[in-house]
Design an enzyme around this catalytic site. Structure first.
Site, PDB file in Angstrom:
ATOM      1  N   LYS A 295       3.141  -8.914   8.589  1.00  0.00           N
ATOM      2  CA  LYS A 295       1.891  -9.695   8.738  1.00  0.00           C
ATOM      3  C   LYS A 295       1.029  -9.416   7.837  1.00  0.00           C
ATOM      4  CE  LYS A 295      -1.047  -7.094  10.924  1.00  0.00           C
ATOM      5  NZ  LYS A 295      -2.070  -6.430  10.640  1.00  0.00           N
TER       6      LYS A 295
ATOM      7  N   MET B 213       0.574  -3.695   8.147  1.00  0.00           N
ATOM      8  CA  MET B 213       1.376  -4.793   7.867  1.00  0.00           C
ATOM      9  C   MET B 213       2.331  -5.213   9.126  1.00  0.00           C
ATOM     10  SD  MET B 213       1.951  -5.371   3.937  1.00  0.00           S
ATOM     11  CE  MET B 213       2.358  -7.014   4.060  1.00  0.00           C
ATOM     12  N   ALA B 214       2.081  -3.919   9.993  1.00  0.00           N
ATOM     13  CA  ALA B 214       2.797  -4.341  11.551  1.00  0.00           C
ATOM     14  C   ALA B 214       4.120  -3.933  11.258  1.00  0.00           C
ATOM     15  CB  ALA B 214       2.615  -5.650  12.054  1.00  0.00           C
ATOM     16  N   GLY B 215       4.404  -3.089  10.249  1.00  0.00           N
ATOM     17  CA  GLY B 215       5.988  -2.445  10.093  1.00  0.00           C
ATOM     18  C   GLY B 215       6.430  -2.087  11.429  1.00  0.00           C
ATOM     19  N   GLY B 216       5.845  -1.063  12.105  1.00  0.00           N
ATOM     20  CA  GLY B 216       6.598  -0.387  13.287  1.00  0.00           C
ATOM     21  C   GLY B 216       6.367  -1.653  14.531  1.00  0.00           C
TER      22      GLY B 216
ATOM     23  N   ASP C 268       0.110  -5.767  18.041  1.00  0.00           N
ATOM     24  CA  ASP C 268       0.809  -6.786  17.107  1.00  0.00           C
ATOM     25  C   ASP C 268       2.203  -7.166  17.422  1.00  0.00           C
ATOM     26  OD1 ASP C 268      -1.634  -6.624  15.524  1.00  0.00           O
ATOM     27  OD2 ASP C 268      -0.722  -5.184  14.170  1.00  0.00           O
TER      28      ASP C 268
ATOM     29  N   VAL D 160       4.951   1.545   5.699  1.00  0.00           N
ATOM     30  CA  VAL D 160       4.811   2.522   6.930  1.00  0.00           C
ATOM     31  C   VAL D 160       3.257   2.619   6.651  1.00  0.00           C
ATOM     32  CG1 VAL D 160       5.145   4.555   8.184  1.00  0.00           C
ATOM     33  CG2 VAL D 160       6.965   3.380   7.243  1.00  0.00           C
ATOM     34  N   ALA D 161       2.627   2.499   8.045  1.00  0.00           N
ATOM     35  CA  ALA D 161       1.135   2.845   8.482  1.00  0.00           C
ATOM     36  C   ALA D 161       0.364   2.194   7.330  1.00  0.00           C
ATOM     37  CB  ALA D 161       0.805   4.378   8.311  1.00  0.00           C
ATOM     38  N   GLY D 162       0.744   0.825   6.997  1.00  0.00           N
ATOM     39  CA  GLY D 162      -0.025   0.127   6.032  1.00  0.00           C
ATOM     40  C   GLY D 162      -0.671  -1.022   6.478  1.00  0.00           C
TER      41      GLY D 162
END
Length: 358
Positions: free
Chosen positions: A24, A143-146, A186, A139-141
């Protein structure tokens, strides 16, 4: 022994299920004061992007020998979560940065569905599983990867343990959203996809009408930023700026942005991008200011720090423009890596099922 002979008369329909969920961008992120529970009141406009995660949940006996790189979840963590034995592996973008312990949200999501399956007396609820994550989101950007991992894992595990969509014990959308909110603020949006206004911690969602397609260049920074540290920096900046209590949403109302999204005009949307976390993110990582400047010089309509950063999302007029902006920012040395994406994108969903072999 084939898996069809393991569980008695009631057999699993699938040996593995793969689901995807999208990342996102926050087109608007207003942050209120810290609450008693430590979280901040948010008023945000989420939009899902085409960058996505794919998560496969497989019954391990169906999978045969495990990959050499598969990681075993610690038994103590499995017992604490009331989860079945589990291994996992990760591939794709930034895969080496994915946590390979019980803090992994995909594993927590699968464990939550296993608990429901156990309560529903699903015979394979305690069978060992393997989780594979194929990453397409930084990762940890910001953008809600996790969170996308968790959303995809919820969908895949639900299909694996409750393959009959008409079954009364299968968790419905509302129940999955509740589980998602427990996993992270998120995660509910990563389940929903599209465009939505989020309030509370971001978990209370109201779909927003958006027309057209929006094109983005994305600039990542391998140094990463801690979300709690960015919020802490925001609180300190506000305290230093004024002794009075901060307003509930410093970015103001997103109503103007919501109206612009209905037009499908990226120029109008670009004028209204705002993020209360951008200033504290820049304070912690000053090089972000240069990335934002490079995006502007390269011709982006607008650029904004995504969520808590450090990823920068650059809105462009077209897909070709997004490629040009991403290339220019990369050549200028203002990003660890760049890519392009578009929005909005769909909800989390199943993309592959493997039937159990007799």
């Amino acid at each position: 022994m084939s898996i069809s002979h393991i569980f008695g008369p009631q057999q699993p329909q699938y040996s593995s299920v793969t689901a995807s969920a999208h990342g996102k961008v926050n087109l608007h992120l207003g942050v209120g004061p810290a609450r008693e529970d430590g979280y901040h009141e948010l008023d945000t406009i989420f939009q899902a992007v085409s960058l996505k995660e794919e998560v496969t949940v497989a019954l391990r006996d169906a999978r045969g020998a495990q990959d050499a790189e598969a990681v075993q979840v610690a038994e103590a963590a499995q017992e604490a979560a009331d989860a079945a034995p589990c291994t996992w592996s990760v591939s794709g973008f930034d895969s080496h940065l994915v946590p390979q312990d019980s803090s992994n949200l995909a594993w927590k999501a699968v464990a939550a569905i296993q608990k429901l399956a156990r309560q529903a007396h699903v015979p394979w609820a305690d069978a060992p599983v393997h989780i594979h994550i194929d990453k397409g989101i930084p990762v940890a950007g910001g953008m809600a990867g996790g969170s996308a991992d968790a959303a995809a894992a919820l969908v895949a595990a639900t299909e694996l343990y409750f393959p009959d969509s008409r079954a009364s014990r299968r968790p419905d959308g509302a129940q999955l959203s509740d589980i998602a909110a427990e996993l992270g603020a998120d995660v509910p949006f990563c389940l929903l996809g599209g465009t939505a206004r989020g309030t509370g911690k971001g978990e209370n969602l109201m779909p927003v009408i958006a027309t057209g397609t929006y094109h983005w260049a994305i600039a990542t920074d391998k140094r990463g930023l801690s979300t709690p540290e960015v919020f802490k920096q925001l609180d300190q900046q506000r305290a230093a700026a004024s002794a009075a209590s901060p307003k509930a949403a410093r970015a103001g109302s997103p109503e103007g942005l919501i109206a612009a999204l209905r037009t499908g005009n990226p120029e109008e949307v670009g004028k209204l991008l705002v993020n209360d976390l951008q200033a504290p993110a820049i304070s912690l990582l000053p090089s972000l200011r240069e990335t934002l400047k490079a995006a502007e010089e390269a011709g982006a309509i607008a650029a904004i720090v995504s969520g808590s950063g450090p990823t920068v999302a650059m809105l462009c007029a077209s897909a070709d423009d997004a490629v040009e902006v991403a290339t220019a920012v990369s050549v200028a040395g203002k990003a660890s890596s760049t890519m392009t994406t578009s929005s909005p994108a769909a909800a989390a969903g199943v993309i592959k099922r493997e039937e159990v072999l007799e």
